[in-house]
Design an enzyme around this catalytic site. Structure first.
Site, PDB file in Angstrom:
ATOM      1  N   GLU A 113      41.396  26.158  -8.205  1.00  0.00           N
ATOM      2  CA  GLU A 113      41.677  27.534  -7.772  1.00  0.00           C
ATOM      3  C   GLU A 113      40.788  27.936  -6.603  1.00  0.00           C
ATOM      4  O   GLU A 113      39.829  27.243  -6.253  1.00  0.00           O
ATOM      5  CB  GLU A 113      41.510  28.482  -8.964  1.00  0.00           C
ATOM      6  CG  GLU A 113      42.510  28.142 -10.062  1.00  0.00           C
ATOM      7  CD  GLU A 113      42.472  29.079 -11.256  1.00  0.00           C
ATOM      8  OE1 GLU A 113      41.552  29.920 -11.346  1.00  0.00           O
ATOM      9  OE2 GLU A 113      43.371  28.953 -12.114  1.00  0.00           O
ATOM     10  N   GLU A 134      49.431  18.943 -11.235  1.00  0.00           N
ATOM     11  CA  GLU A 134      50.473  17.951 -10.948  1.00  0.00           C
ATOM     12  C   GLU A 134      50.501  17.592  -9.461  1.00  0.00           C
ATOM     13  O   GLU A 134      50.663  16.430  -9.077  1.00  0.00           O
ATOM     14  CB  GLU A 134      51.862  18.473 -11.333  1.00  0.00           C
ATOM     15  CG  GLU A 134      52.021  18.873 -12.783  1.00  0.00           C
ATOM     16  CD  GLU A 134      51.689  20.337 -13.042  1.00  0.00           C
ATOM     17  OE1 GLU A 134      50.655  20.820 -12.538  1.00  0.00           O
ATOM     18  OE2 GLU A 134      52.445  20.992 -13.760  1.00  0.00           O
ATOM     19  N   CYS A 163      55.082  24.402 -13.250  1.00  0.00           N
ATOM     20  CA  CYS A 163      55.591  25.591 -12.542  1.00  0.00           C
ATOM     21  C   CYS A 163      56.682  25.158 -11.561  1.00  0.00           C
ATOM     22  O   CYS A 163      56.857  23.968 -11.286  1.00  0.00           O
ATOM     23  CB  CYS A 163      54.460  26.308 -11.817  1.00  0.00           C
ATOM     24  SG  CYS A 163      53.934  25.488 -10.286  1.00  0.00           S
TER      25      CYS A 163
HETATM   26  N1  THU Z   1      48.873  25.485 -13.172  1.00  0.00           N
HETATM   27  C1  THU Z   1      48.941  24.118 -13.053  1.00  0.00           C
HETATM   28  O1  THU Z   1      47.942  23.458 -12.766  1.00  0.00           O
HETATM   29  N2  THU Z   1      50.150  23.527 -13.246  1.00  0.00           N
HETATM   30  C2  THU Z   1      51.307  24.191 -13.547  1.00  0.00           C
HETATM   31  O2  THU Z   1      52.368  23.615 -13.559  1.00  0.00           O
HETATM   32  C3  THU Z   1      51.234  25.614 -13.909  1.00  0.00           C
HETATM   33  C4  THU Z   1      50.012  26.326 -13.446  1.00  0.00           C
HETATM   34  C5  THU Z   1      47.577  26.140 -12.951  1.00  0.00           C
HETATM   35  C6  THU Z   1      47.496  26.933 -11.671  1.00  0.00           C
HETATM   36  C7  THU Z   1      46.467  27.973 -12.017  1.00  0.00           C
HETATM   37  O3  THU Z   1      45.188  27.418 -11.735  1.00  0.00           O
HETATM   38  C8  THU Z   1      46.605  28.186 -13.511  1.00  0.00           C
HETATM   39  O4  THU Z   1      47.308  27.058 -14.006  1.00  0.00           O
HETATM   40  C9  THU Z   1      47.369  29.454 -13.884  1.00  0.00           C
HETATM   41  O5  THU Z   1      48.606  29.502 -13.296  1.00  0.00           O
END
Ligand code: THU
Length: 289
Positions: A65, A76, A107
């Site tokens: 982040e 991913e 996502c």
């Molecule tokens: N996140 C992922 O790493 N992969 C996904 O497919 C969904 C979301 C992470 C991004 C962010 O750091 C946190 O999860 C909340 O969305």
């Protein structure tokens, strides 16, 4: 269809082959390195990929982040870009662990990324602390649309007017790099119950990643104006029956307006009426966090 069904079939960790177990365990372990000070939502991913010489290797990644939210990279894509940077561009299996289980599925943007490197790749989404999984394929993440199909030649007047407007927006798109024009209209109600249409066209950027989809232009304008209730997204596509007709990132933005907003796809001759659950099954959403 009205429920947000899990993708694939439930398989116990102990029943997985040893390579799949290794991927799941690797994804689990790397989630401990997640840099997630904003969300406190650690995610890990491991990808088995193949290079041009037919060699295979496992790559891993965690979410990273940033103070600026859009600069966040998911686990991913972190794993996947590392694989590509080493020349491993054919993905054959992808494991994903959201350690704050339940809540785990890729996502929309990651779905879009993953489908580029192998629709047939096995997908292992960990569903509990015993590392049991939902087992499917990456292709399942962004399916083709199903729903009622109507010929454009025979539409009621309001629908015909919407199609006309969508084609105008498409023609006005700023797409010097993608050459992929698109028009979108997002219709929603405000808290007082009055409905309004918001327009969008595709806008490219020289950095590519800074480009914005037509649908997102329209959806963010609606949210800015306070129109977020009973959403309907209408969009031009090349073929209403194509695989992955709306980009994963757009579907993820639409997901923020509810579990199952209505969607209308329009190509040169047909209109297809569908909804978000059919295009983004088992979605990652606000309830996942
Ligand atoms: N996140 C992922 O790493 N992969 C996904 O497919 C969904 C979301 C992470 C991004 C962010 O750091 C946190 O999860 C909340 O969305």
């Amino acid at each position: 269809m009205n429920e947000n069904r899990p993708l694939g079939e439930h398989v116990r960790f102990g029943s997985l082959d040893s390579l799949s177990q290794h991927l799941v365990t690797t994804a689990w372990d790397v989630s401990h390195r997640a840099f997630c000070f904003q969300s406190n939502f650690p995610v890990g991913s491991a990808i088995l990929a193949e290079n041009a010489a037919g060699e295979t290797k496992v790559f891993h990644g965690c979410n990273v982040e940033n103070n600026f939210f859009p600069a966040t990279i998911c686990a991913e894509r972190n794993a996947g870009t590392t694989a590509v940077a080493e020349g491993y561009t054919r993905f054959s299996a992808v494991a994903v662990v959201c350690r704050k289980i339940p809540g785990g599925s890729p996502c929309g943007l990651c779905r879009q990324f993953l489908t580029q490197f192998g629709l047939d790749a096995t997908l292992l989404c960990v569903v509990d602390h015993d590392k049991n999984v939902q087992l499917g394929t990456v292709g399942d993440l962004l399916p083709a649309a199903t729903g009622l199909v109507l010929p454009l030649s025979d539409l009621p007047r309001t629908d015909a007017a919407r199609v006309q407007r969508l084609l105008e927006l498409k023609a006005r798109s700023y797409v010097p790099y993608s050459k992929n024009p698109r028009g979108a209209i997002f219709r929603a109600a405000n808290a007082a119950g009055s409905f309004k249409n918001f327009s969008g066209m595709a806008c490219d950027n020289a950095s590519y990643g800074g480009s914005i989809a037509a649908e997102n232009v329209a959806m963010y304008a609606a949210r800015t104006a306070g129109y977020t209730v009973s959403p309907l997204l209408s969009v031009t596509v090349s073929d209403v029956h194509s695989h992955n007709p709306i980009d994963g990132e757009v579907l993820q933005v639409l997901r923020e307006f509810g579990k199952n907003p209505d969607i209308i796809l329009i190509d040169d001759s047909r209109m297809l009426v569908t909804d978000l659950i059919r295009l983004l099954p088992d979605s990652f959403g606000p309830e996942s966090l």
